[in-house]
Structure formats: structure tokens, C-alpha cells
Design an enzyme around this catalytic site. Sequence first.
Site, PDB file in Angstrom:
ATOM      1  N   LYS A   1       0.857  -1.184   0.000  1.00 61.76           N
ATOM      2  CA  LYS A   1       0.000   0.000   0.000  1.00 61.76           C
ATOM      3  C   LYS A   1       0.894   1.235   0.000  1.00 61.76           C
ATOM      4  O   LYS A   1       2.016   1.202   0.530  1.00 61.76           O
ATOM      5  CB  LYS A   1      -0.874   0.011   1.264  1.00 61.76           C
TER       6      LYS A   1
ATOM      7  N   GLY B   1     -23.964   3.971   5.541  1.00 65.20           N
ATOM      8  CA  GLY B   1     -23.127   4.609   4.521  1.00 65.20           C
ATOM      9  C   GLY B   1     -23.568   4.212   3.126  1.00 65.20           C
ATOM     10  O   GLY B   1     -23.401   3.063   2.707  1.00 65.20           O
ATOM     11  N   VAL B   2     -24.180   5.173   2.423  1.00 68.61           N
ATOM     12  CA  VAL B   2     -24.623   4.880   1.057  1.00 68.61           C
ATOM     13  C   VAL B   2     -23.848   5.763   0.073  1.00 68.61           C
ATOM     14  O   VAL B   2     -24.408   6.513  -0.710  1.00 68.61           O
ATOM     15  CB  VAL B   2     -26.161   5.000   0.896  1.00 68.61           C
ATOM     16  N   GLY B   3     -22.523   5.657   0.161  1.00 72.31           N
ATOM     17  CA  GLY B   3     -21.631   6.334  -0.780  1.00 72.31           C
ATOM     18  C   GLY B   3     -21.434   5.452  -1.994  1.00 72.31           C
ATOM     19  O   GLY B   3     -22.365   4.768  -2.447  1.00 72.31           O
ATOM     20  N   ASN B   4     -20.208   5.415  -2.512  1.00 80.23           N
ATOM     21  CA  ASN B   4     -19.954   4.674  -3.752  1.00 80.23           C
ATOM     22  C   ASN B   4     -20.340   3.201  -3.661  1.00 80.23           C
ATOM     23  O   ASN B   4     -21.044   2.687  -4.520  1.00 80.23           O
ATOM     24  CB  ASN B   4     -18.473   4.787  -4.126  1.00 80.23           C
ATOM     25  N   VAL B   5     -19.892   2.534  -2.621  1.00 81.20           N
ATOM     26  CA  VAL B   5     -20.206   1.102  -2.505  1.00 81.20           C
ATOM     27  C   VAL B   5     -21.639   0.897  -1.994  1.00 81.20           C
ATOM     28  O   VAL B   5     -22.412   0.132  -2.568  1.00 81.20           O
ATOM     29  CB  VAL B   5     -19.205   0.374  -1.577  1.00 81.20           C
ATOM     30  N   GLY B   6     -21.987   1.602  -0.907  1.00 80.39           N
ATOM     31  CA  GLY B   6     -23.295   1.406  -0.275  1.00 80.39           C
ATOM     32  C   GLY B   6     -24.450   1.647  -1.241  1.00 80.39           C
ATOM     33  O   GLY B   6     -25.444   0.908  -1.239  1.00 80.39           O
ATOM     34  N   TYR B   7     -24.313   2.656  -2.072  1.00 77.85           N
ATOM     35  CA  TYR B   7     -25.365   2.984  -3.052  1.00 77.85           C
ATOM     36  C   TYR B   7     -25.541   1.838  -4.066  1.00 77.85           C
ATOM     37  O   TYR B   7     -26.659   1.386  -4.340  1.00 77.85           O
ATOM     38  CB  TYR B   7     -25.009   4.294  -3.744  1.00 77.85           C
TER      39      TYR B   7
HETATM   40  N1  LIG Z   1     -14.700   1.686  -3.046  1.00 77.82           N
HETATM   41  C1  LIG Z   1     -14.255   0.435  -3.049  1.00 77.82           C
HETATM   42  O1  LIG Z   1     -14.170  -0.218  -4.095  1.00 77.82           O
HETATM   43  C2  LIG Z   1     -13.861  -0.195  -1.747  1.00 77.82           C
HETATM   44  C3  LIG Z   1     -14.256   0.343  -0.539  1.00 77.82           C
HETATM   45  N2  LIG Z   1     -13.942  -0.272   0.638  1.00 77.82           N
HETATM   46  C4  LIG Z   1     -14.370   0.294   1.908  1.00 77.82           C
HETATM   47  O2  LIG Z   1     -15.807   0.442   1.907  1.00 77.82           O
HETATM   48  C5  LIG Z   1     -16.183   1.617   2.641  1.00 77.82           C
HETATM   49  C6  LIG Z   1     -17.009   2.543   1.745  1.00 77.82           C
HETATM   50  O3  LIG Z   1     -16.219   2.925   0.640  1.00 77.82           O
HETATM   51  P1  LIG Z   1     -16.774   3.946  -0.461  1.00 77.82           P
HETATM   52  O4  LIG Z   1     -18.211   3.681  -0.684  1.00 77.82           O
HETATM   53  O5  LIG Z   1     -15.824   3.888  -1.581  1.00 77.82           O
HETATM   54  O6  LIG Z   1     -16.603   5.313   0.306  1.00 77.82           O
HETATM   55  P2  LIG Z   1     -17.522   6.618   0.175  1.00 77.82           P
HETATM   56  O7  LIG Z   1     -16.755   7.696   0.839  1.00 77.82           O
HETATM   57  O8  LIG Z   1     -17.981   6.796  -1.220  1.00 77.82           O
HETATM   58  O9  LIG Z   1     -18.822   6.228   1.038  1.00 77.82           O
HETATM   59  C7  LIG Z   1     -18.832   6.180   2.423  1.00 77.82           C
HETATM   60  C8  LIG Z   1     -20.162   6.796   2.856  1.00 77.82           C
HETATM   61  O10 LIG Z   1     -20.259   6.678   4.265  1.00 77.82           O
HETATM   62  C9  LIG Z   1     -20.812   7.878   4.776  1.00 77.82           C
HETATM   63  N3  LIG Z   1     -20.452   8.023   6.179  1.00 77.82           N
HETATM   64  C10 LIG Z   1     -19.294   8.455   6.718  1.00 77.82           C
HETATM   65  N4  LIG Z   1     -19.371   8.481   8.047  1.00 77.82           N
HETATM   66  C11 LIG Z   1     -20.593   8.024   8.361  1.00 77.82           C
HETATM   67  C12 LIG Z   1     -21.275   7.810   9.582  1.00 77.82           C
HETATM   68  N5  LIG Z   1     -20.719   8.076  10.760  1.00 77.82           N
HETATM   69  N6  LIG Z   1     -22.553   7.329   9.534  1.00 77.82           N
HETATM   70  C13 LIG Z   1     -23.135   7.075   8.359  1.00 77.82           C
HETATM   71  N7  LIG Z   1     -22.554   7.273   7.175  1.00 77.82           N
HETATM   72  C14 LIG Z   1     -21.294   7.741   7.175  1.00 77.82           C
HETATM   73  C15 LIG Z   1     -20.238   8.943   3.885  1.00 77.82           C
HETATM   74  O11 LIG Z   1     -21.014  10.125   3.951  1.00 77.82           O
HETATM   75  C16 LIG Z   1     -20.285   8.285   2.520  1.00 77.82           C
HETATM   76  O12 LIG Z   1     -21.504   8.525   1.847  1.00 77.82           O
HETATM   77  C17 LIG Z   1     -14.872   2.229   3.144  1.00 77.82           C
HETATM   78  O13 LIG Z   1     -14.613   1.725   4.444  1.00 77.82           O
HETATM   79  C18 LIG Z   1     -13.829   1.684   2.173  1.00 77.82           C
HETATM   80  O14 LIG Z   1     -12.541   1.626   2.765  1.00 77.82           O
HETATM   81  C19 LIG Z   1     -13.243  -1.475   0.659  1.00 77.82           C
HETATM   82  C20 LIG Z   1     -12.830  -2.067  -0.509  1.00 77.82           C
HETATM   83  C21 LIG Z   1     -13.045  -1.445  -1.808  1.00 77.82           C
HETATM   84  O1  LIG Z   2      -9.484  -1.514  -5.354  1.00 77.70           O
HETATM   85  C1  LIG Z   2      -8.481  -0.813  -5.523  1.00 77.70           C
HETATM   86  O2  LIG Z   2      -8.469   0.229  -6.188  1.00 77.70           O
HETATM   87  C2  LIG Z   2      -7.155  -1.253  -4.947  1.00 77.70           C
HETATM   88  C3  LIG Z   2      -7.256  -2.320  -3.934  1.00 77.70           C
HETATM   89  C4  LIG Z   2      -7.181  -1.849  -2.536  1.00 77.70           C
HETATM   90  O3  LIG Z   2      -6.290  -1.101  -2.191  1.00 77.70           O
HETATM   91  C5  LIG Z   2      -8.194  -2.313  -1.573  1.00 77.70           C
HETATM   92  O4  LIG Z   2      -8.980  -3.237  -1.886  1.00 77.70           O
HETATM   93  O5  LIG Z   2      -8.240  -1.772  -0.429  1.00 77.70           O
END
Ligand SMILES: NC(=O)C1=CN([C@@H]2O[C@H](COP(=O)(O)OP(=O)(O)OC[C@H]3O[C@@H](n4cnc5c(N)ncnc54)[C@H](O)[C@@H]3O)[C@@H](O)[C@H]2O)C=CC1
Ligand SMILES: O=C(O)CCC(=O)C(=O)O
Length: 355
Positions: free
Chosen positions: A80, A177-183
Site C-alpha cells: 500500500k 453509509g450509502v456512498g460509492n459502494v453502499g449505493y
Molecule cells: N470503493 C471500493 O471499491 C472499496 C471500498 N472499501 C471500503 O468500503 C467503505 C465505503 O467505501 P466507499 O463507498 O468507496 O466510500 P464513500 O466515501 O464513497 O462512502 C462512504 C459513505 O459513508 C458515509 N459516512 C461516513 N461516516 C458516516 C457515519 N458516521 N454514519 C453514516 N454514514 C457515514 C459517507 O457520507 C459516505 O456517503 C470504506 O470503508 C472503504 O474503505 C473497501 C474495498 C473497496
Molecule cells: O481496489 C483498488 O483500487 C485497490 C485495492 C485496494 O487497495 C483495496 O482493496 O483496499
Amino acid sequence: MKIFDIMETKDYENVILCHDKTSGLKAIIAIHDTTLGPALGGCRMWTYDSEEDAINDALRLARGMTYKNAAAGLNLGGGKTVVIGNPRKDKSEALFRSLGRYIESLKGRYITAEDVGTNLKDMEYIRYETKYVAGLAETSGDPSPFTAYGVFRGIQAACEEVFGTSDLKGLRIAIQGVGNVGYNLAKYLYGAGAKLIVTDIFEDNVKRVVEEVKAEYVKPDEIYGVECDIFAPCALGAIINDETIPQLKCKIVAGSANNQLKEERHGDILQEKGILYVPDYIINAGGVINVADELNPSGYNRDRAMRKVSMIFDTVKKVIQKSKEENIPTYVAADRVAEERIKTIAAVKDNYIVK
Ligand SMILES: NC(=O)C1=CN([C@@H]2O[C@H](COP(=O)(O)OP(=O)(O)OC[C@H]3O[C@@H](n4cnc5c(N)ncnc54)[C@H](O)[C@@H]3O)[C@@H](O)[C@H]2O)C=CC1
Ligand SMILES: O=C(O)CCC(=O)C(=O)O
């Protein structure tokens, strides 16, 4: 900080400190283990309180990638990068190109990708200086929908175990959390007939799921106590802890957030309470599985990547099976699955045929 002690205890290979005066780059590349192949792991940009915190984060995350990649069946090790700085203010072309040159100097032992605080554009700047970067816009792109699909498949596997069927129709699923993954996960679950209860700290994010998938909204601190079948943490780490566990009314914890257990013992407590915990790095590997497909000699193939992500169903089943057979919590079973694969492949590579 006794860095060599940490490296020795947890078997790290390399920790590289990168500095460039012109761009202001201050970064740490941590390579944990390359037994299975080059170390692949994203590049995180964050404002750390201290340099020690940044190094610790790089170390912890790099080791996590060794386990994630190994358990996902990838021929990749774990690493990382952590860039010290504010992702909203301190980014520049020069900064990421400078980092790219450091990555290039490692000649393929480490491959980077997006992570918290970095995006596709940053990866393109790195690409100007090195080919050892994955997850570019024109190839595998945004990993989040793939991560969401993997979580969906993992939830199906967990349901088969707990409810005797992978059919999610009518199940109540609470998403934090309904950001990128949650949504994206919410869309999959809704499509499968689940009833969703969601929370987020951003109103816009809540609005789109309430409208698009008819989710019910609760305030952020109410999500733990929601009466539901599955709690899906998709926001922050360390949310399974002494304060939240007594509130949980679910049968399964399964979501994308990294490092969900505040401490390992919280995984033991879930087990004692009869709540099935699906280990985070097993269920959230969809993004890295997709990114890793870029490294295939024939080039990236979206359908193949999706098929591999879908196999998270099987990996989750394997971890649950091991947990039952060996009478250990699922988080321990996951570590054993990863460690056993590394050990076996290391032995295969060490045989007499080719040295
Ligand atoms: N994006 C990916 O492909 C991957 C993501 N993850 C993990 O999944 C999780 C979500 O990632 P993303 O969706 O990419 O991030 P993101 O930042 O797009 O979404 C996270 C969401 O959680 C909300 N949030 C933050 N604090 C909060 C709280 N206290 N209560 C309720 N909601 C809250 C944010 O407002 C945001 O909408 C992170 O922990 C990330 O490390 C793990 C592997 C891959
Ligand atoms: O998914 C990625 O962009 C890289 C992989 C990674 O760092 C992760 O899964 O936490």
C-alpha cells in the site's frame, strides 16, 4: 517507533520513504509480502496527525492487502502507499508523477491503484511515469460497483448459511453509509427484493437511495439498533465495538467497510452472541479482483472480472465452513485461509523443478 521490530514481527519486506522537494511529495510505500506475486494495493492520501501515524497506516493496510489478495485467489502480494497531505488541497500533477517515479524504481514489485483520497485522474498522472498502476479510467475504472457486487454475493452466501436460502426477498437489511459502494449495494439488494433501512451523514446520498430503492431512513446513531436480518457497514472502520455490539439486533454483519472490528476480540463477541460476521477483507475484495484483471496477459475483460467477483460467494462459504470445522471465529478462519494459501504456494514455488 521501533520500525524494524514491527517489520520483523509481522514479516514486512520493504518500507520505502519517498520525498521530493519540488512537488512536496512525502509518501510511504509499504510492501508486506510478495510470495504470491507483486504487491498490489491502493494509494491513500490523508492528513495524518504524525509521520508515525502515516507509517503505521501504510504498514497495517499493506498487510491487509496480503491477506485480501491471498484469500481472493489472486497471484498477488500485499502493499500500500500512503501520501501525507490533504487530498482537497495538496494534489498536483507533479506530486503524483513524482510518486510514479518511485513506483517505477521498484520495477514491478509493487503496483498501485486508487484508494481513499485518490482518484482516476491521480492514477493517470502516475501512469505518465510508470506502467505499474492499475484501475485506470479506460480499463477497469471505478472499483466501487464491483466491490458492491462482491458484497451482494457474500451476503447471499451468509444468508444461505443462516436462513437456509440465498434468496433475499423480504429480508430487512440496514446499510450504514450509502456512498460509492453502499449505493451500488442498495441497488443490488433492492433488485433481489430486500427491504432497506439506510443512514448516511450526507443528505444527497440518503435522498438518492430513499427515492431510487424506496429505502427507509434512520439517523446515523440509530442504525446499530435497527431490527433487521443483516447489518451492512459500508462507511467507517472500527464500528463493531463495545458500544455498538449490545445494540445489534441482526443475525449477520456483512458489509464493505475495511477493518470493521475495533479489536479482534469483538469478532469473538459476535460469535458468542450468535451473529455471523463475514470478514471484511473477504467480502470487500471485489474492487481489487476487478483491478487485478488488468494484469491478465490478454488485457482487461469486464465479464471475466465479474465472474471472479461472483466467486466471493464461494470464498465466504469456505470461510464459514472452516470456522465451523475448526470451531473458531470467522475472522480467524479467514486469516487461516489466506495464510494456508501463501504457505502452500510458497512450498510449490520452492520445489526442485525450477529454482
Ligand atoms: N470503493 C471500493 O471499491 C472499496 C471500498 N472499501 C471500503 O468500503 C467503505 C465505503 O467505501 P466507499 O463507498 O468507496 O466510500 P464513500 O466515501 O464513497 O462512502 C462512504 C459513505 O459513508 C458515509 N459516512 C461516513 N461516516 C458516516 C457515519 N458516521 N454514519 C453514516 N454514514 C457515514 C459517507 O457520507 C459516505 O456517503 C470504506 O470503508 C472503504 O474503505 C473497501 C474495498 C473497496
Ligand atoms: O481496489 C483498488 O483500487 C485497490 C485495492 C485496494 O487497495 C483495496 O482493496 O483496499
